[in-house]
Motif scaffolding. Structure first.
Motif, PDB file in Angstrom:
ATOM      1  N   LEU A   3       0.877  -0.961   0.006  1.00  0.00           N
ATOM      2  CA  LEU A   3       0.017   0.003   0.099  1.00  0.00           C
ATOM      3  C   LEU A   3       0.889   0.954   0.118  1.00  0.00           C
ATOM      4  N   GLN A   4       0.597   2.311  -0.727  1.00  0.00           N
ATOM      5  CA  GLN A   4       1.301   3.299  -0.831  1.00  0.00           C
ATOM      6  C   GLN A   4       0.756   4.742  -0.714  1.00  0.00           C
ATOM      7  N   ALA A   5       0.517   4.988   0.558  1.00  0.00           N
ATOM      8  CA  ALA A   5      -0.169   6.246   0.551  1.00  0.00           C
ATOM      9  C   ALA A   5       0.321   7.528   0.120  1.00  0.00           C
ATOM     10  N   SER A   6      -0.353   8.597  -0.301  1.00  0.00           N
ATOM     11  CA  SER A   6       0.260   9.838  -0.907  1.00  0.00           C
ATOM     12  C   SER A   6      -0.849  10.922  -0.693  1.00  0.00           C
ATOM     13  N   GLY A   7      -0.383  12.266  -0.744  1.00  0.00           N
ATOM     14  CA  GLY A   7      -1.390  13.371  -0.771  1.00  0.00           C
ATOM     15  C   GLY A   7      -1.245  14.123   0.399  1.00  0.00           C
ATOM     16  N   GLY A   8      -0.445  13.891   1.454  1.00  0.00           N
ATOM     17  CA  GLY A   8      -0.366  14.746   2.443  1.00  0.00           C
ATOM     18  C   GLY A   8       0.476  15.859   2.217  1.00  0.00           C
ATOM     19  N   GLY A   9       0.675  16.943   3.119  1.00  0.00           N
ATOM     20  CA  GLY A   9       1.217  18.134   2.985  1.00  0.00           C
ATOM     21  C   GLY A   9       0.974  19.084   4.128  1.00  0.00           C
ATOM     22  N   LEU A  10       1.360  20.172   3.972  1.00  0.00           N
ATOM     23  CA  LEU A  10       1.183  21.504   4.865  1.00  0.00           C
ATOM     24  C   LEU A  10      -0.213  22.192   4.265  1.00  0.00           C
ATOM     25  N   VAL A  11      -1.007  22.300   5.052  1.00  0.00           N
ATOM     26  CA  VAL A  11      -2.480  23.276   4.789  1.00  0.00           C
ATOM     27  C   VAL A  11      -2.778  24.200   5.919  1.00  0.00           C
ATOM     28  N   GLN A  12      -3.468  25.243   5.468  1.00  0.00           N
ATOM     29  CA  GLN A  12      -3.852  26.061   6.817  1.00  0.00           C
ATOM     30  C   GLN A  12      -5.242  25.470   7.172  1.00  0.00           C
ATOM     31  N   ARG A  37      -4.853   7.654  11.921  1.00  0.00           N
ATOM     32  CA  ARG A  37      -3.860   8.423  11.942  1.00  0.00           C
ATOM     33  C   ARG A  37      -3.104   8.407  13.450  1.00  0.00           C
ATOM     34  N   GLN A  38      -2.017   8.930  13.265  1.00  0.00           N
ATOM     35  CA  GLN A  38      -1.238   8.982  14.599  1.00  0.00           C
ATOM     36  C   GLN A  38      -0.254  10.246  14.776  1.00  0.00           C
ATOM     37  N   ALA A  39      -0.780  11.016  15.840  1.00  0.00           N
ATOM     38  CA  ALA A  39      -0.102  12.243  16.236  1.00  0.00           C
ATOM     39  C   ALA A  39       1.174  11.894  17.047  1.00  0.00           C
ATOM     40  N   PRO A  40       2.180  12.709  16.913  1.00  0.00           N
ATOM     41  CA  PRO A  40       3.256  12.384  18.185  1.00  0.00           C
ATOM     42  C   PRO A  40       2.870  12.279  19.632  1.00  0.00           C
ATOM     43  N   GLY A  41       3.242  11.095  20.025  1.00  0.00           N
ATOM     44  CA  GLY A  41       3.125  10.940  21.492  1.00  0.00           C
ATOM     45  C   GLY A  41       1.611  10.275  21.656  1.00  0.00           C
ATOM     46  N   LYS A  42       0.830   9.992  20.647  1.00  0.00           N
ATOM     47  CA  LYS A  42      -0.292   9.326  20.762  1.00  0.00           C
ATOM     48  C   LYS A  42      -0.658   7.989  20.209  1.00  0.00           C
ATOM     49  N   GLU A  43      -1.597   7.450  20.395  1.00  0.00           N
ATOM     50  CA  GLU A  43      -1.687   6.070  19.800  1.00  0.00           C
ATOM     51  C   GLU A  43      -2.384   6.412  18.446  1.00  0.00           C
ATOM     52  N   ARG A  44      -2.261   5.287  17.704  1.00  0.00           N
ATOM     53  CA  ARG A  44      -2.941   5.348  16.368  1.00  0.00           C
ATOM     54  C   ARG A  44      -4.378   5.044  16.530  1.00  0.00           C
ATOM     55  N   VAL A  91       0.265  11.666  11.198  1.00  0.00           N
ATOM     56  CA  VAL A  91       0.745  10.800  10.117  1.00  0.00           C
ATOM     57  C   VAL A  91      -0.468   9.880   9.767  1.00  0.00           C
ATOM     58  N   TYR A  92      -0.768   9.837   8.697  1.00  0.00           N
ATOM     59  CA  TYR A  92      -2.228   9.067   8.062  1.00  0.00           C
ATOM     60  C   TYR A  92      -1.750   7.883   7.507  1.00  0.00           C
ATOM     61  N   TYR A  93      -2.371   6.777   7.686  1.00  0.00           N
ATOM     62  CA  TYR A  93      -2.102   5.269   7.244  1.00  0.00           C
ATOM     63  C   TYR A  93      -3.255   4.845   6.715  1.00  0.00           C
ATOM     64  N   CYS A  94      -3.208   4.113   5.507  1.00  0.00           N
ATOM     65  CA  CYS A  94      -4.275   3.326   5.098  1.00  0.00           C
ATOM     66  C   CYS A  94      -4.027   1.813   5.361  1.00  0.00           C
ATOM     67  N   ALA A  95      -4.982   1.072   5.179  1.00  0.00           N
ATOM     68  CA  ALA A  95      -4.742  -0.467   5.699  1.00  0.00           C
ATOM     69  C   ALA A  95      -5.842  -1.268   4.969  1.00  0.00           C
ATOM     70  N   THR A 119       1.449   8.961   5.283  1.00  0.00           N
ATOM     71  CA  THR A 119       1.743  10.317   4.774  1.00  0.00           C
ATOM     72  C   THR A 119       1.637  11.372   6.035  1.00  0.00           C
ATOM     73  N   GLN A 120       2.368  12.440   6.012  1.00  0.00           N
ATOM     74  CA  GLN A 120       2.224  13.429   6.836  1.00  0.00           C
ATOM     75  C   GLN A 120       1.151  14.298   6.518  1.00  0.00           C
ATOM     76  N   VAL A 121       0.401  14.885   7.509  1.00  0.00           N
ATOM     77  CA  VAL A 121      -0.553  15.983   7.071  1.00  0.00           C
ATOM     78  C   VAL A 121      -0.438  16.707   8.195  1.00  0.00           C
ATOM     79  N   THR A 122      -0.037  18.098   7.973  1.00  0.00           N
ATOM     80  CA  THR A 122       0.100  19.104   8.980  1.00  0.00           C
ATOM     81  C   THR A 122      -0.576  20.298   8.879  1.00  0.00           C
ATOM     82  N   VAL A 123      -1.477  20.557   9.660  1.00  0.00           N
ATOM     83  CA  VAL A 123      -2.411  21.772   9.580  1.00  0.00           C
ATOM     84  C   VAL A 123      -2.217  22.876  10.407  1.00  0.00           C
TER      85      VAL A 123
END
Length: 125
Positions: A3-12, A37-44, A91-95, A119-123
């Protein structure tokens, strides 16, 4: 299965992104799929899933803003994310899922057998 996830990025905040998950070795149209998804220091955590039947499930935190869909011709699963919030940063994961016939099953990571690399999503606020 790969599986290849893509499309993440930085958005307002308030912006949109569309994540894609492309599969090789398996046909999505016959598979249940999910996004976590999994944020730093948090569970998926569970975000959204689509059963083989086409039924969809969403976490309460994204309901009404995110939409999961399939493009069978491209063997791809999509996650359209609208009205993004800083708390969506992760970070967003597909499965590939197993028998996702209820949201209680869709929420559990142990019901997924193959995972993409994320894939990393940053808002930004």
């Amino acid at each position: 299965v790969q599986l290849q996830a893509s499309g993440g990025g930085l958005v307002q905040a308030g912006g949109s992104l569309r994540l894609s998950c492309a599969a090789s070795g398996r046909t999505f149209s016959s598979s249940a799929m999910g996004w976590f998804r999994q944020a730093p220091g948090k569970e998926r955590e569970f975000v959204a899933a689509m059963a083989r039947s086409g039924n969809t499930y969403y976490a309460d935190s994204v309901k009404g803003r995110f939409t999961i869909s399939r493009d069978n011709a491209k063997n791809t699963v999509l996650l359209q994310m609208n009205n993004l919030k800083p708390e969506d940063t992760a970070v967003y994961y597909c499965a590939v899922g197993d028998q996702l016939y209820s949201i209680s099953r869709a929420r559990r990571t142990e019901n997924y057998s193959y995972w993409g690399q994320g894939t990393q999503v940053t808002v930004s606020s």
